[in-house]
Write an enzyme that holds these catalytic residues in place. Structure first.
Site, PDB file in Angstrom:
ATOM      1  N   GLU A 182       0.801  -1.228   0.000  1.00  0.00           N
ATOM      2  CA  GLU A 182       0.000   0.000   0.000  1.00  0.00           C
ATOM      3  C   GLU A 182       0.839   1.285   0.000  1.00  0.00           C
ATOM      4  O   GLU A 182       0.644   2.163   0.849  1.00  0.00           O
ATOM      5  CB  GLU A 182      -0.968  -0.022   1.201  1.00  0.00           C
ATOM      6  CG  GLU A 182      -1.842  -1.263   1.188  1.00  0.00           C
ATOM      7  CD  GLU A 182      -2.712  -1.431   2.443  1.00  0.00           C
ATOM      8  OE1 GLU A 182      -2.641  -0.570   3.327  1.00  0.00           O
ATOM      9  OE2 GLU A 182      -3.449  -2.426   2.509  1.00  0.00           O
ATOM     10  N   GLU A 300      -6.093 -10.368  -2.178  1.00  0.00           N
ATOM     11  CA  GLU A 300      -6.919 -10.281  -0.959  1.00  0.00           C
ATOM     12  C   GLU A 300      -8.407 -10.162  -1.304  1.00  0.00           C
ATOM     13  O   GLU A 300      -9.163  -9.438  -0.644  1.00  0.00           O
ATOM     14  CB  GLU A 300      -6.494  -9.076  -0.106  1.00  0.00           C
ATOM     15  CG  GLU A 300      -5.018  -9.062   0.234  1.00  0.00           C
ATOM     16  CD  GLU A 300      -4.603  -7.926   1.167  1.00  0.00           C
ATOM     17  OE1 GLU A 300      -5.484  -7.277   1.771  1.00  0.00           O
ATOM     18  OE2 GLU A 300      -3.386  -7.678   1.280  1.00  0.00           O
TER      19      GLU A 300
END
Ligand code: G3I
Length: 401
Positions: A182, A300
């Site tokens: 991220e 994910e």
């Protein structure tokens, strides 16, 4: 319009209309009303999620040269053998949900606690699964001792030591590693789009290159992944995020940074998926990533259903449609080599805690229900694997089975 895109727009818009009542809104334009009505008719006909021969998901994936897996926590293994057995049946890949994050792995500056992740690796190896590593550099899950122990003078040494020790411990044993997680956050208003994370504050933007170079030198036999969320929808915000990410990847690769793959988290929100998923934009993005020479992992995936109607069959159908529609588009891209869901069963999902339903009903975002039974979402995933084009697993020596 491709058949798949037609289904996406039909299923999605009809579902949206059903729970927002959009067709009754006086301000809704004629074409929108017409689309909604057409799609409502299609929804009434009921979409089919049939499968000829139900097999574990890993087998549907493997038939196409793909890998399927899911996130799991170590404590589920000991307290829930029934769940562990389902996990071993369905998955080829296992990713620890928290056991390799700093907060678990690093009780103090001097200590490494490998026991929880080692237990997961042992479980994987005993059940012919491969484990992924998640994650070496992230702005979250930072231990409390960082506040007193880490500063811009010693951060580089601490980061390099962490990567060398952790990757060294698992060298040659893991399928892949989320090296940096991220790194993009447009709201931080930097020209390069980078997140103003603690690592960036201590080390500057080069922390990403440092992390990948250290990782490659420590374990040359694993796939090094940059993992990111918020890449899935056609909105102004996410379009800019995809652009910033592509620019970052181009820049890093032009400097010879050893990045092998992009991880697309794909935490889908049902309500956003039906409004903002644009198959053409997604295809173009995946092609741009593949053109850089990178592999792609969906790392994910789940479908948050907290804003969907309560009615169970309708909710499950929408979630299943979103899974199948998303994966069908994504798996057209041959560079996509693996799909992992963030959990396997609704019995254990981060969404129950982070995005619960206002009506208190249990959330149902994953392939198996809380009783470990296969849901329509499972069918949606299995169907997307079975209709996906084949790809070769022989693309790299890293991917030994
Ligand atoms: O270990 C403690 C436990 O001792 C305590 O009793 C319990 C109750 O508060 O909390 C436990 O820790 C929690 C941990 O999950 C284990 O369940 C943390 O508070 C909680 O913050 C942590 O949440 C995880 C989150 O990342 C932060 O690390 C979620 O389970 C996990 O699903 C989530 O995963 C992230 C990915 O790593 C990156 N992408 C987004 C994704 C979802 O947020």
């Amino acid at each position: 319009m491709r058949r798949r895109d037609f289904l996406i727009s039909a299923g999605a818009t009809a579902g949206l209309a059903a729970w927002t009542g959009i067709a009754q809104r006086p301000e809704a334009g004629g074409s929108l009303k017409a689309t909604v009505q057409t799609n409502a008719t299609l929804l009434a006909a009921r979409r089919q999620f049939d499968l000829a021969d139900p097999l574990p998901l890993r087998h549907y994936a493997e038939r196409k040269g793909l890998r399927y897996g899911a996130a799991i926590q170590r404590n589920y293994l000991s307290r829930d053998p029934e769940f562990a057995a389902c996990f071993a049946r369905e998955c080829h890949l296992l990713v620890p949900e928290g056991e390799l994050k700093w907060r678990t792995l690093r009780p103090s500056l001097k200590q490494f606690n490998f026991a929880p992740a080692d237990a997961l690796l042992q479980f994987a190896q005993q059940n012919q699964m491969q484990m992924r590593g998640h994650t070496l550099v992230w702005h979250q899950s930072i231990p409390k001792w960082f506040a007193t122990e880490v500063n811009s003078r010693n951060a580089e040494g601490i980061l390099v030591n962490h990567i060398q020790t952790v990757m060294g411990h698992y060298a040659g044993k893991l399928h892949s590693w989320d090296v940096v997680n991220e790194p993009i956050h447009l709201k931080d208003n930097r020209a390069d789009g980078l997140r103003n994370s603690p690592w960036l504050q201590w080390l500057g933007p080069d922390y990403i290159e440092l992390a990948f170079r250290t990782a490659a030198a420590t374990d040359p036999n694993t796939l090094l992944v940059l993992n990111e969320f918020g890449l899935d929808y056609d909105t102004w915000q996410w379009n800019r995020k995809r652009e910033a990410l592509l620019t970052l990847l181009q820049k890093l690769l032009s400097r010879g940074t050893p990045i092998h793959a992009l991880g697309i988290q794909a935490h889908l929100w049902a309500r956003d998926s039906v409004r903002f998923f644009n198959p053409d934009k997604m295809r173009a993005f995946l092609q741009s990533v593949a053109a850089l020479g990178l592999k792609i992992l969906i790392t994910e995936l789940d479908v948050a259903d907290h804003q969907l109607p309560a009615q169970l069959e309708e909710r499950d159908r929408l979630v299943a449609s979103i899974y199948e529609d998303y994966l069908s588009v994504v798996l057209e891209e041959p560079a996509v080599i693996a799909v992992l869901t963030w959990g396997l069963s609704d019995r254990y999902t981060w969404l129950a805690r982070y995005h619960p339903r206002a009506d208190q009903l249990p959330v149902r975002p994953l392939p198996l229900d809380a009783q470990l039974q296969r849901k329509l979402a499972w069918n949606g995933i299995a169907r997307s694997f079975s209709f996906a084009p084949s790809r070769s697993l022989a693309f790299t020596p890293l991917m030994k089975s």
